[in-house]
Design a protein around this motif. Structure first.
Motif, PDB file in Angstrom:
ATOM      1  N   THR A 161       0.709  -1.194   0.091  1.00 14.46           N
ATOM      2  CA  THR A 161       0.021  -0.168  -0.058  1.00 14.46           C
ATOM      3  C   THR A 161       0.997   0.597  -0.321  1.00 14.46           C
ATOM      4  N   GLY A 162       0.352   2.475  -0.368  1.00 13.44           N
ATOM      5  CA  GLY A 162       0.808   3.902  -0.411  1.00 13.44           C
ATOM      6  C   GLY A 162       1.272   3.342  -1.482  1.00 13.44           C
ATOM      7  N   SER A 163       3.348   4.083  -1.305  1.00  9.73           N
ATOM      8  CA  SER A 163       3.454   4.372  -2.408  1.00  9.73           C
ATOM      9  C   SER A 163       4.791   3.094  -2.952  1.00  9.73           C
ATOM     10  N   THR A 164       4.589   2.541  -2.212  1.00  8.05           N
ATOM     11  CA  THR A 164       5.410   1.143  -2.226  1.00  8.05           C
ATOM     12  C   THR A 164       5.227   0.968  -4.022  1.00  8.05           C
ATOM     13  N   ARG A 165       6.409   0.547  -4.354  1.00  8.78           N
ATOM     14  CA  ARG A 165       6.627  -0.052  -5.930  1.00  8.78           C
ATOM     15  C   ARG A 165       6.975  -1.257  -6.087  1.00  8.78           C
ATOM     16  N   ILE A 166       6.851  -2.344  -6.946  1.00 12.16           N
ATOM     17  CA  ILE A 166       7.093  -3.191  -6.950  1.00 12.16           C
ATOM     18  C   ILE A 166       8.280  -3.403  -8.204  1.00 12.16           C
ATOM     19  N   THR A 167       9.637  -2.915  -7.979  1.00 11.93           N
ATOM     20  CA  THR A 167      10.418  -2.809  -9.269  1.00 11.93           C
ATOM     21  C   THR A 167      10.545  -3.785 -10.632  1.00 11.93           C
ATOM     22  N   ASP A 168      10.473  -5.693 -10.081  1.00 13.80           N
ATOM     23  CA  ASP A 168      10.135  -5.383 -11.163  1.00 13.80           C
ATOM     24  C   ASP A 168       8.959  -5.882 -11.832  1.00 13.80           C
ATOM     25  N   GLY A 169       7.766  -5.359 -11.341  1.00 13.21           N
ATOM     26  CA  GLY A 169       6.400  -5.463 -11.625  1.00 13.21           C
ATOM     27  C   GLY A 169       5.782  -6.487 -11.455  1.00 13.21           C
TER      28      GLY A 169
END
Length: 203
Positions: A161-169
């Motif tokens: 949640t929030g601004s967490t981003r999964i780099t490899d998508g």
């Protein structure tokens, strides 16, 4: 005394080393920094305004089950010392940046981990925690991959949640794990393999 709560606005150092029966404590870092290592009977601990660099600063805590660290935002926290808490089942970190996160695997009884505005770049520790049921990543920055969550035998709940981003998508690891009863991916990105609605489960 078995329970002690000190306001985070209290700023004088206290000598708590005689409180050998203390089971629950909520203490500002500045107040308790010199005494925490000697409070070996603690079962639940909250440290506010945390400025320690490693969790080994807490000392050996053989009975500690719940740990909450509310860090000063600029603090870098190493996961070093997790093995000092053999019974730890719940860890909640607020703010700061977690480094050497793989060392969390030293606390083999962990069942719940919440990183709340605590930055980290890896969740590799999850694969080495056989009892982990709950993983929460809120405003945790760029996480390289969720691959360590694939086929996890105990994991039931994952929140991104929030601004967490999964780099490899790649959202396949949680999406393909049938044991997960709750999955929340709050924000989508163009490079993600799925839209958040496609992996959402139990919400």
């Amino acid at each position: 005394m078995e329970r002690l709560c000190v306001s985070e606005f209290y700023s004088q150092e206290l000598d708590l080393s005689d409180l050998v029966r203390l089971r629950e404590a909520e203490l500002p870092w500045k107040v308790a920094a010199c005494s925490l290592r000697r409070l070996g009977a603690l079962e639940e601990l909250t440290v506010t305004r945390w400025r320690g660099t490693t969790r080994s600063a807490l000392g050996v805590k053989p009975a500690l089950r719940r740990l909450r660290l509310e860090a000063v935002p600029t603090v870098v926290i190493s996961a070093e010392g997790a093995g000092l808490f053999p019974e730890l089942s719940e860890l909640r970190l607020y703010d700061g940046r977690l480094t050497r996160s793989g060392l969390l695997a030293g606390a083999q009884q962990l069942r719940s981990i919440a990183l709340l505005s605590t930055k980290t770049d890896s969740v590799a520790f999850a694969a080495a925690l056989p009892h982990l049921e709950h993983l929460e990543l809120e405003n945790s920055g760029d996480i390289g991959t969720l691959a360590p969550l694939a086929d996890h035998p105990a994991l039931r709940k994952v929140l991104v949640t929030g601004s967490t981003r999964i780099t490899d998508g790649d959202l396949n690891p949680p999406a393909d794990n049938p044991r997960l009863t709750v999955i929340a991916v709050e924000r989508g990105h163009k490079h993600y393999s799925h839209r958040p609605a496609e992996v959402r489960r139990g919400i």
